[in-house]
Motif scaffolding. Sequence first.
Motif, PDB file in Angstrom:
ATOM      1  N   ASP A 133      -4.898 -27.331 -21.836  1.00  0.00           N
ATOM      2  CA  ASP A 133      -6.074 -26.515 -21.517  1.00  0.00           C
ATOM      3  C   ASP A 133      -7.281 -27.431 -21.371  1.00  0.00           C
ATOM      4  O   ASP A 133      -7.476 -28.344 -22.169  1.00  0.00           O
ATOM      5  N   HIS A 140     -17.238 -18.098 -32.972  1.00  0.00           N
ATOM      6  CA  HIS A 140     -17.287 -18.543 -31.577  1.00  0.00           C
ATOM      7  C   HIS A 140     -17.204 -20.063 -31.477  1.00  0.00           C
ATOM      8  O   HIS A 140     -16.519 -20.598 -30.612  1.00  0.00           O
ATOM      9  N   TRP A 174     -25.398 -25.060 -28.340  1.00  0.00           N
ATOM     10  CA  TRP A 174     -24.842 -23.947 -29.119  1.00  0.00           C
ATOM     11  C   TRP A 174     -23.854 -24.426 -30.181  1.00  0.00           C
ATOM     12  O   TRP A 174     -23.613 -23.751 -31.173  1.00  0.00           O
ATOM     13  N   TRP A 211     -11.886 -12.240 -19.749  1.00  0.00           N
ATOM     14  CA  TRP A 211     -12.509 -13.325 -18.986  1.00  0.00           C
ATOM     15  C   TRP A 211     -11.609 -13.734 -17.834  1.00  0.00           C
ATOM     16  O   TRP A 211     -10.400 -13.848 -17.990  1.00  0.00           O
ATOM     17  N   ARG A 261     -21.469 -25.161 -24.923  1.00  0.00           N
ATOM     18  CA  ARG A 261     -22.784 -25.757 -24.688  1.00  0.00           C
ATOM     19  C   ARG A 261     -23.145 -26.584 -25.902  1.00  0.00           C
ATOM     20  O   ARG A 261     -22.981 -26.108 -27.026  1.00  0.00           O
ATOM     21  N   GLN A 290     -20.806 -26.178 -20.264  1.00  0.00           N
ATOM     22  CA  GLN A 290     -21.490 -25.034 -19.636  1.00  0.00           C
ATOM     23  C   GLN A 290     -20.535 -23.887 -19.267  1.00  0.00           C
ATOM     24  O   GLN A 290     -20.966 -22.767 -19.069  1.00  0.00           O
ATOM     25  N   LEU A 336     -20.677 -15.148 -29.032  1.00  0.00           N
ATOM     26  CA  LEU A 336     -21.186 -15.548 -27.715  1.00  0.00           C
ATOM     27  C   LEU A 336     -22.387 -14.680 -27.328  1.00  0.00           C
ATOM     28  O   LEU A 336     -23.386 -15.178 -26.800  1.00  0.00           O
TER      29      LEU A 336
HETATM   30  C1  LIG Z   1     -21.240 -21.501 -22.476  1.00  0.00           C
HETATM   31  C2  LIG Z   1     -20.127 -20.503 -22.516  1.00  0.00           C
HETATM   32  N1  LIG Z   1     -20.132 -19.461 -21.676  1.00  0.00           N
HETATM   33  C3  LIG Z   1     -19.110 -18.566 -21.692  1.00  0.00           C
HETATM   34  C4  LIG Z   1     -18.079 -18.693 -22.569  1.00  0.00           C
HETATM   35  C5  LIG Z   1     -16.987 -17.652 -22.599  1.00  0.00           C
HETATM   36  N2  LIG Z   1     -15.715 -18.145 -22.071  1.00  0.00           N
HETATM   37  C6  LIG Z   1     -15.569 -19.273 -21.382  1.00  0.00           C
HETATM   38  S1  LIG Z   1     -13.984 -19.565 -20.942  1.00  0.00           S
HETATM   39  C7  LIG Z   1     -13.440 -18.125 -21.666  1.00  0.00           C
HETATM   40  C8  LIG Z   1     -11.977 -17.685 -21.622  1.00  0.00           C
HETATM   41  C9  LIG Z   1     -11.003 -18.702 -22.151  1.00  0.00           C
HETATM   42  O1  LIG Z   1     -11.015 -19.896 -21.395  1.00  0.00           O
HETATM   43  P1  LIG Z   1      -9.856 -20.249 -20.373  1.00  0.00           P
HETATM   44  O2  LIG Z   1     -10.250 -21.483 -19.650  1.00  0.00           O
HETATM   45  O3  LIG Z   1      -9.519 -19.068 -19.512  1.00  0.00           O
HETATM   46  O4  LIG Z   1      -8.677 -20.577 -21.382  1.00  0.00           O
HETATM   47  P2  LIG Z   1      -7.117 -20.206 -21.269  1.00  0.00           P
HETATM   48  O5  LIG Z   1      -7.034 -18.736 -20.953  1.00  0.00           O
HETATM   49  O6  LIG Z   1      -6.557 -21.056 -20.183  1.00  0.00           O
HETATM   50  O7  LIG Z   1      -6.557 -20.548 -22.617  1.00  0.00           O
HETATM   51  C10 LIG Z   1     -14.519 -17.442 -22.224  1.00  0.00           C
HETATM   52  C11 LIG Z   1     -14.427 -16.139 -22.922  1.00  0.00           C
HETATM   53  C12 LIG Z   1     -18.117 -19.805 -23.428  1.00  0.00           C
HETATM   54  N3  LIG Z   1     -17.133 -20.052 -24.302  1.00  0.00           N
HETATM   55  N4  LIG Z   1     -19.150 -20.676 -23.395  1.00  0.00           N
END
Ligand SMILES: Cc1ncc(C[n+]2csc(CCOP(=O)(O)OP(=O)(O)O)c2C)c(N)n1
Length: 307
Positions: free
Chosen positions: A43, A184, A55, A303, A52, A48, A167
């Motif tokens: 993964d 988070h 954060w 997401w 962040r 961003q 978040l």
């Molecule tokens: C700055 C920021 N904005 C938004 C999010 C929310 N977010 C980003 S990716 C994600 C889903 C999980 O990531 P992904 O790359 O789809 O992982 P996978 O499903 O492949 O494990 C979420 C909820 C965050 N973590 N940080």
Amino acid sequence: MGEFGLIEQVTAGREQSPGTLLGPGDDAAVLRAPDGRVVATTDVLVEQVHFRLDWSTPHQVGRKAVAVNLSDIAAMGAVPTGVLVGLGCPPDLPSSVAEELVGGMWEEAQQVGIGVVGGDMVSASSLTISVTALGDLQGREPVTRSGARPGDVVAVAGRLGWSAAGLAVLGRGFRSPVAVVGAHRVPEPPYAAGPQAALAGATSMMDVSDGLLSDLGHIAAASEVAIDVRTEQVEVPQRLSEVASALGADARHWVLTGGEDQALVATFPADRELPEGWRAIGAVAEGSGVTVDGFTYEGPSGWEHWR
Ligand SMILES: Cc1ncc(C[n+]2csc(CCOP(=O)(O)OP(=O)(O)O)c2C)c(N)n1
Ligand SMILES: Nc1ncnc2c1ncn2[C@@H]1O[C@H](COP(=O)(O)OP(=O)(O)O)[C@@H](O)[C@H]1O
Ligand SMILES: [Mg+2]
Ligand SMILES: [Mg+2]
Ligand SMILES: [Mg+2]
């Protein structure tokens, strides 16, 4: 600091993890594969998009980057054996940030008794972290997304909605160290629940990275079944309700569609007792798709990148 100096800095003094026969430091690591099969997953986390640095600390980001991979190993019913780490670092990134990131990765890896067995360091326009985790099935069959059967119980282990609540808090400009913000920053996947579910006869399993309803959609599709989530069985923790009312948000929506807590969701034959830490949240039937109390869920189910 140059590339090799940075590699030296982040690898120096690290103990070799159990099961590692060689590495890091050569062209590849050599790990023991007692089972004769290797589970592998990767993964990528991008600044961003996934985190962040105003954060989360680099240490927290490092822990999360490893945790989201270890939860995929657990979701197969396997135990992790090692992680490999690719870091794309902007030229102005202080070497202390890379050091802290790798420190966080080691801390999370050591929670499950493993280490960082190798990696790569390159220059990049934004901080990019790619983690690969390897795992061992210990002689069990992998628990896939495709084995759910009509009549099975749907159950979950770990938190739901906490990361999404955190978040939302951070997104509204609050930095208070409330529990949801902590959740988070660093998820706490129920690592042991994966192998336990496999031993208890789970028919399908995955980790919840995008959102419960969205991820159950993958099990429903792969297994060619319908899944209904029963809200009377889905607990909405008091903490989440409090945060939601303070923000004017919907806690149930976080629980059903929030990602990044890396909970495990699985299906079990109805006549089996659920292993400790697992709670029933719904049922599998003939058909297709995911419903909530029999109805299609309105709005996004989790997401999705580029949407
Ligand atoms: C700055 C920021 N904005 C938004 C999010 C929310 N977010 C980003 S990716 C994600 C889903 C999980 O990531 P992904 O790359 O789809 O992982 P996978 O499903 O492949 O494990 C979420 C909820 C965050 N973590 N940080
Ligand atoms: N670029 C790619 N090449 C090959 N397989 C991929 C690629 N991207 C994703 N996959 C595979 O697609 C499946 C779904 O990906 P993803 O939604 O990221 O899973 P997860 O949430 O478990 O990380 C996984 O089996 C993953 O390995
Ligand atoms: Mg993925
Ligand atoms: Mg997954
Ligand atoms: Mg995803």
